[in-house]
Design an enzyme around this catalytic site. Sequence first.
Site, PDB file in Angstrom:
ATOM      1  N   ASP A 143      13.282   9.555 -14.785  1.00 48.21           N
ATOM      2  CA  ASP A 143      12.391   8.400 -14.571  1.00 48.21           C
ATOM      3  C   ASP A 143      11.851   7.887 -15.905  1.00 48.21           C
ATOM      4  O   ASP A 143      11.811   6.679 -16.158  1.00 48.21           O
ATOM      5  CB  ASP A 143      11.274   8.731 -13.571  1.00 48.21           C
ATOM      6  N   LYS A 202      15.692  16.284 -14.512  1.00 49.79           N
ATOM      7  CA  LYS A 202      14.490  16.228 -13.676  1.00 49.79           C
ATOM      8  C   LYS A 202      14.056  17.674 -13.450  1.00 49.79           C
ATOM      9  O   LYS A 202      14.032  18.188 -12.329  1.00 49.79           O
ATOM     10  CB  LYS A 202      14.825  15.508 -12.356  1.00 49.79           C
ATOM     11  N   TYR A 251      28.357  13.953  -6.314  1.00 52.12           N
ATOM     12  CA  TYR A 251      29.655  13.310  -6.069  1.00 52.12           C
ATOM     13  C   TYR A 251      30.723  14.296  -5.590  1.00 52.12           C
ATOM     14  O   TYR A 251      31.850  13.900  -5.312  1.00 52.12           O
ATOM     15  CB  TYR A 251      30.158  12.636  -7.342  1.00 52.12           C
ATOM     16  N   ASP A 285      24.055   1.675 -14.996  1.00 54.84           N
ATOM     17  CA  ASP A 285      23.896   0.290 -14.528  1.00 54.84           C
ATOM     18  C   ASP A 285      22.690  -0.358 -15.211  1.00 54.84           C
ATOM     19  O   ASP A 285      22.736  -1.530 -15.593  1.00 54.84           O
ATOM     20  CB  ASP A 285      23.754   0.228 -13.002  1.00 54.84           C
ATOM     21  N   ASP A 307      25.189   7.653 -13.045  1.00 54.22           N
ATOM     22  CA  ASP A 307      25.598   6.439 -12.339  1.00 54.22           C
ATOM     23  C   ASP A 307      24.483   5.400 -12.402  1.00 54.22           C
ATOM     24  O   ASP A 307      24.708   4.232 -12.706  1.00 54.22           O
ATOM     25  CB  ASP A 307      25.930   6.779 -10.877  1.00 54.22           C
TER      26      ASP A 307
END
Length: 370
Positions: free
Chosen positions: A240, A207, A155, A268, A264
């Site tokens: 993941d 990750k 971002y 959701d 982000d």
Amino acid sequence: MSPTLNASSPKQAKTDPSKTTYKIAVIGGDGTGPEVVREGLKVLNAVTKKSGFKLEFINYDLGGERYKKTGEILPDSVLSELKTMDSIFLGAIGHPDVKPGILEKGLLLRLRFELDQYINLRPVVLYPNVETPLANKKPGDIDFVVIRENTEGLYSGAGGFLRRGTVHEVALQDSINTRMGAERCIRYAFEYTRKRNKKKMLTLCGKTNVLTFAFDLWERAFYEVAKEYPDVKPDYAHVDATCMWMVKNPEYFDVIVTDNMFGDIITDLGAMIQGGMGIAAGGNLNPEAVSMFEPIGGSAPKYTGRNVINPLAAICAAGMMMDEIGRPEAAQAVEKAVFTALSSGKIKSLAAGKMGLTTTEMGDLVASLI
Ligand code: IPM
Ligand code: MN
């Protein structure tokens, strides 16, 4: 848009016991934003009627309409005023006639960066009588918090094009990870996990098997800070796998800390498993200065002005704001009222238009339970 440390902003103690009036900037914004904000303020007014403090609301007409009329998104004078507030309450940003990205970057992201709101706090809680798409999960099974770094990573706006528009074009979008940025977020997360005092487990979501630079930095910072918190169990999950477990066994999680982009995405997913955008609230925090609270649902243009949108997320965001200004008892009162409203069975669904109550009636119901 570059991260600023904002050394000039007022970094006063948030829990000054002699403080009795708090200045709250209100940005209704676009679409259904003003409608849900109205209900949030209604509930806050019910709270202050019974408490020993006052809230002074100052309205700012920022958003798509103002941009269309004047070309202004966030004038510097407004930004300076916002820096003097105790907090900011934001409805929604996003206008169907404005190209996606302009308002998001010019207003929401700019505020996050300029006010150095380096924490994005997203509780994921399944309330009673709320339908989750996860089979066989009940309230209590879904009760965790995501702490997302909010000023760096993908971002940051770093990157650029080479030979744009040609067959040889190159696009770079850089993920900026500073030790300072990761560490202050991680430290906040450890403090939060300790104070929350539930499972006392903090999961770093990353990750490390592929992003071997960015998450190497994060992982080292994480385990170094962990040594200062022997009472909190440090835990790690790839992003993941985190998604998989959020669906399969969400009860595993207590607090998750992660970078801006992963945060982000997983928030959701979190919003969906807790029953959707109608209930999902978030805070953009600068723990030392001015924070901003918002329902994360967006501007929902098709429901605008119809009094059918669900205001609970905005009400929950208003509650979170009380915690941040140093009024935890007020925050608990809002949280409890939402809990009781949902337990009452009067709310048929959290989906816009299917609630069995109007937006106004939902606000009235929660306010009456304060
Ligand atoms: C959020 C939103 C924003 C983000 C958008 C509107 C820029 O999706 O708060 O999660 O990506 O951070
Ligand atoms: Mn998002």
